[in-house]
Design an enzyme around this catalytic site. Structure first.
Site, PDB file in Angstrom:
ATOM      1  CB  SER A 108     -21.671  29.082  80.197  1.00 53.10           C
ATOM      2  OG  SER A 108     -21.410  29.243  78.782  1.00 53.10           O
ATOM      3  CD  GLN A 110     -22.638  28.785  75.150  1.00 52.31           C
ATOM      4  OE1 GLN A 110     -22.432  28.721  73.699  1.00 52.31           O
ATOM      5  NE2 GLN A 110     -21.984  28.962  76.070  1.00 52.31           N
ATOM      6  CG  HIS A 112     -24.809  31.260  70.061  1.00 50.04           C
ATOM      7  ND1 HIS A 112     -23.621  31.713  70.637  1.00 50.04           N
ATOM      8  CD2 HIS A 112     -24.737  29.997  70.160  1.00 50.04           C
ATOM      9  CE1 HIS A 112     -23.125  30.649  71.322  1.00 50.04           C
ATOM     10  NE2 HIS A 112     -23.695  29.606  70.723  1.00 50.04           N
ATOM     11  CE  LYS A 135     -20.393  30.442  68.510  1.00 49.21           C
ATOM     12  NZ  LYS A 135     -19.891  30.303  69.790  1.00 49.21           N
ATOM     13  CD  GLU A 137     -23.399  26.631  68.956  1.00 43.43           C
ATOM     14  OE1 GLU A 137     -22.337  27.351  68.747  1.00 43.43           O
ATOM     15  OE2 GLU A 137     -23.679  26.676  69.973  1.00 43.43           O
ATOM     16  CG  HIS A 275     -27.181  25.833  72.919  1.00 45.89           C
ATOM     17  ND1 HIS A 275     -27.707  27.174  72.597  1.00 45.89           N
ATOM     18  CD2 HIS A 275     -26.088  25.862  72.840  1.00 45.89           C
ATOM     19  CE1 HIS A 275     -26.558  27.770  72.046  1.00 45.89           C
ATOM     20  NE2 HIS A 275     -25.591  26.938  72.193  1.00 45.89           N
ATOM     21  NE  ARG A 294     -19.775  32.292  78.265  1.00 45.15           N
ATOM     22  CZ  ARG A 294     -19.299  32.806  77.520  1.00 45.15           C
ATOM     23  NH1 ARG A 294     -19.423  34.335  77.464  1.00 45.15           N
ATOM     24  NH2 ARG A 294     -18.599  32.572  76.558  1.00 45.15           N
ATOM     25  CE  LYS A 300     -15.467  32.013  79.620  1.00 47.30           C
ATOM     26  NZ  LYS A 300     -15.498  31.406  78.468  1.00 47.30           N
TER      27      LYS A 300
END
Length: 422
Positions: A108, A110, A112, A135, A137, A275, A294, A300
């Site tokens: 998806s 998304q 953070h 988060k 990453e 991203h 998301r 979801k």
């Protein structure tokens, strides 16, 4: 038995539907390499390997002289293994989660949240936002890796608004005009971009599904007639639409950069950076959190308001999304991927064929070591007996412990290491 401070791990596998299937998956190959008795089901997706102490996938300790069965339990007993700085900075927790991802169909779109927003979201909607941490990453390509990342330069978005009438219809004339007239004024551009994206994301489902079907039909016909559909980003559109038919995320390809990483290249995704991973295998390291907002390519929960409010609306080129790695001045075998957050750093260790004895240097942080290629016998004052390492082996190394590798493979070794360098 506290003197055992270096030990092998058996790591958790996540079989999410988007993963590569059976032994096509890098995750599955590493699992079998690390444990020849592991059974890989040929029709099952192997999406993620989790190397860490996250409660949803706490690694098992592969050393029967250690009383604790999981890494999380062991760290709770011996928090000093984290290193004093890391232990104090992160309340006695391992601050990162290290992963391998094998992506077959898109994840998806998304973003953070940063720490402040994470705390607010977690307090308000704990069912959607399970913790109060940020988060950030980083993804490092193992194979050619494709993703969407960050907003495109404005001229590219304007180009798509002109060339793709179905996209223009969702954004609307006013917002599109506002974006066009904002060029050259960074603050206005950010505002206009936010307006355009929010407008598209807030479209009624029936409206965008009709426009999407129209677009897919047009691009399919043009492609069949031998026309170049690149001005509508046709190939990517059809690929995503075949995976997520009728999904608003299919239109996000006109807003977001399409980034292709060659093996060894990385992208860093800070807070609020939109991203999506599309295809390929990568090493990923992140702060230990599960908070995700998301935006599409998903079945979801989509939290449109939160998402549109939080995103970083700074346009930039696809090339600028590639995160630079640097050689470690202290060790020519080590490449550092050191993001602008304290939670984690990743090192790639490439031992050339000519080197048969290599020492993994001690750092003032607990670290996790993954073997991608090669074989060795690992010796450490804090591990006994010696540990045999092969492709897929994962080793936990306590802070301030070094590990000596006696390389047995002919062509050297490739390892990745995650730690926190405060």
């Amino acid at each position: 038995m506290e003197e055992v401070r270096v030990f092998p791990l058996t790591c958790a596998v996540q079989n999410y539907a988007w993963g590569k299937i059976g032994l096509d998956s890098e995750v599955a190959k590493l699992v079998v390499g690390g444990d020849p008795l592991a059974v890989i089901e040929g029709d099952k997706p192997y999406a993620e390997l989790w190397m860490g102490a996250h409660p949803k996938g706490d690694a098992q300790i592969k050393d029967n002289r250690i009383a604790q069965t999981t890494l999380g339990q062991w760290i709770a007993h011996y928090p000093a293994c984290l290193g004093s700085k890391v232990k104090d900075a992160f309340q006695g927790q391992l601050p990162f989660l290290f992963k391998v991802l094998s992506v077959n169909t898109a994840l998806s779109i998304q973003a953070h949240p940063n720490k402040e927003l994470a705390a607010t979201l977690h307090a308000q909607f704990p069912e959607h936002y399970p913790d109060n941490n940020h988060k950030p990453e980083m993804a490092i390509a193992l194979t050619r890796f494709q993703g969407l990342c960050g907003f495109r330069p404005v001229d590219e978005i304007l180009g798509f608004l002109q060339a793709v009438p179905e996209f223009h219809a969702l954004v609307g004339r006013d917002a599109a005009e506002e974006l066009r007239s904002s060029v050259g004024d960074e603050v206005r551009t950010g505002r206009a971009l936010k307006k355009c994206f929010t407008k598209m994301m807030s479209c009624e489902k029936k409206v965008f599904v009709d426009e999407l079907n129209e677009l897919v039909k047009r691009v399919t016909q043009e492609g069949a007639a031998g026309k170049d559909t690149s001005s509508s980003n046709g190939d990517l559109l059809l690929r995503l639409h075949s995976q997520y038919p009728g999904d608003i995320g299919c239109f996000s390809i006109y807003f977001l950069n399409y980034v292709v990483l060659e093996p060894g290249q990385a992208m860093f995704l800070g807070a609020n950076e939109p991203h999506a991973y599309i295809y390929g295998d990568c090493i990923e390291c992140m702060a230990c959190s599960d908070n995700t907002v998301r935006a599409g390519l998903t079945r979801k929960y989509i939290d449109v308001n939160t998402l549109c409010e939080m995103l970083n609306y700074k346009p930039a080129s696809a090339f600028s999304k590639i995160f630079p790695c640097v050689s470690d001045p202290a060790d020519p075998c080590v490449t550092l991927y050191d993001p602008p957050v304290p939670d984690f750093t990743v090192m790639k260790i490439q031992v050339p064929a000519s080197v048969k004895d290599y020492t993994v240097a001690s750092v003032d942080s607990a670290s996790i070591l993954l073997v991608i290629e090669g074989d060795a016998t690992a010796t450490s004052a804090a591990a006994f007996p010696d540990v045999t390492l092969t492709r897929g082996s994962v080793l936990f190394v306590s802070a301030n412990e070094s590990v000596s590798l006696q390389v047995t493979s002919q062509s050297g070794m490739t390892l990745f290491r995650a730690c926190s360098l405060l």
